[in-house]
Design an enzyme around this catalytic site. Structure first.
Site, PDB file in Angstrom:
ATOM      1  CD  GLU A  41      -2.334   1.395   2.749  1.00  0.00           C
ATOM      2  OE1 GLU A  41      -2.819   2.506   3.025  1.00  0.00           O
ATOM      3  OE2 GLU A  41      -2.267   0.464   3.578  1.00  0.00           O
ATOM      4  CG  ASP A  45       0.060   7.020  -1.197  1.00  0.00           C
ATOM      5  OD1 ASP A  45      -1.036   7.411  -1.632  1.00  0.00           O
ATOM      6  OD2 ASP A  45       0.850   7.752  -0.571  1.00  0.00           O
ATOM      7  CG  ASP A 115      -5.888   1.583   3.001  1.00  0.00           C
ATOM      8  OD1 ASP A 115      -5.662   2.739   2.586  1.00  0.00           O
ATOM      9  OD2 ASP A 115      -6.086   1.315   4.208  1.00  0.00           O
ATOM     10  CD  GLU A 118      -3.425   4.414  -1.390  1.00  0.00           C
ATOM     11  OE1 GLU A 118      -3.631   5.624  -1.557  1.00  0.00           O
ATOM     12  OE2 GLU A 118      -3.206   3.905  -0.272  1.00  0.00           O
TER      13      GLU A 118
END
Length: 155
Positions: A41, A45, A115, A118
């Site tokens: 994650e 991101d 999440d 990502e």
């Protein structure tokens, strides 16, 4: 616990026409609140941020930086990422770990859904690098960049 063979028909792969060379990455990206998931994650991101920045830079060559920054914030928001998760139609049974069980009824929380997107992007990056992950970002976000109300305001 899920088997890798179950993951080979994962909707993320079908939607993006992306096949993981390491299916274990897909499994890790589908297991919220684990160490591996959180690391993917984190990576995803950053991949998402760079991918969106590149798309905006190229799609809106005459836009002001302030407008690009506003659209960037909108596109990388939990709300949009959760919408993308919903559009992928990922069965909740594929999203679980020893620390997280998807709800039996009702939607997955917006934060968890964002999440997961990502983490999936982080898994693609780790699997094959920036080119394929950029293609995934483009496929996921092009409808929002090309046709979204916020995008139309700056074009």
């Amino acid at each position: 616990t899920r088997k890798i063979s179950q993951l080979q028909s994962h909707p993320f792969e079908n939607f993006l026409d992306y096949k993981f060379s390491d299916p274990g990455l897909l499994q890790k990206a589908s297991a919220p609140r684990t160490r591996d998931f959180e690391r993917l994650e984190f990576l995803g991101d950053r991949v998402l941020g760079l991918g969106i920045a590149c798309l905006l830079y190229h799609n809106y060559p005459s836009a002001k930086v302030e407008s690009l920054a506003q659209l960037f914030g909108h596109l990388t928001s939990k709300k949009i990422l959760a919408e993308i998760y919903i559009n992928l139609e990922i069965p909740p049974t594929l999203i679980s770990s020893e620390f997280y069980k998807a709800p039996l009824a009702g939607p997955i929380a917006e934060k968890t859904a964002s999440d997961i997107i990502e983490a999936l992007l982080g898994a693609v990056y780790k699997d094959k690098g920036m080119g394929p992950s950029q293609e995934c970002v483009k496929k996921l976000f092009s409808p929002y960049i090309e046709h979204g109300p916020k995008a139309k305001a700056i074009s």
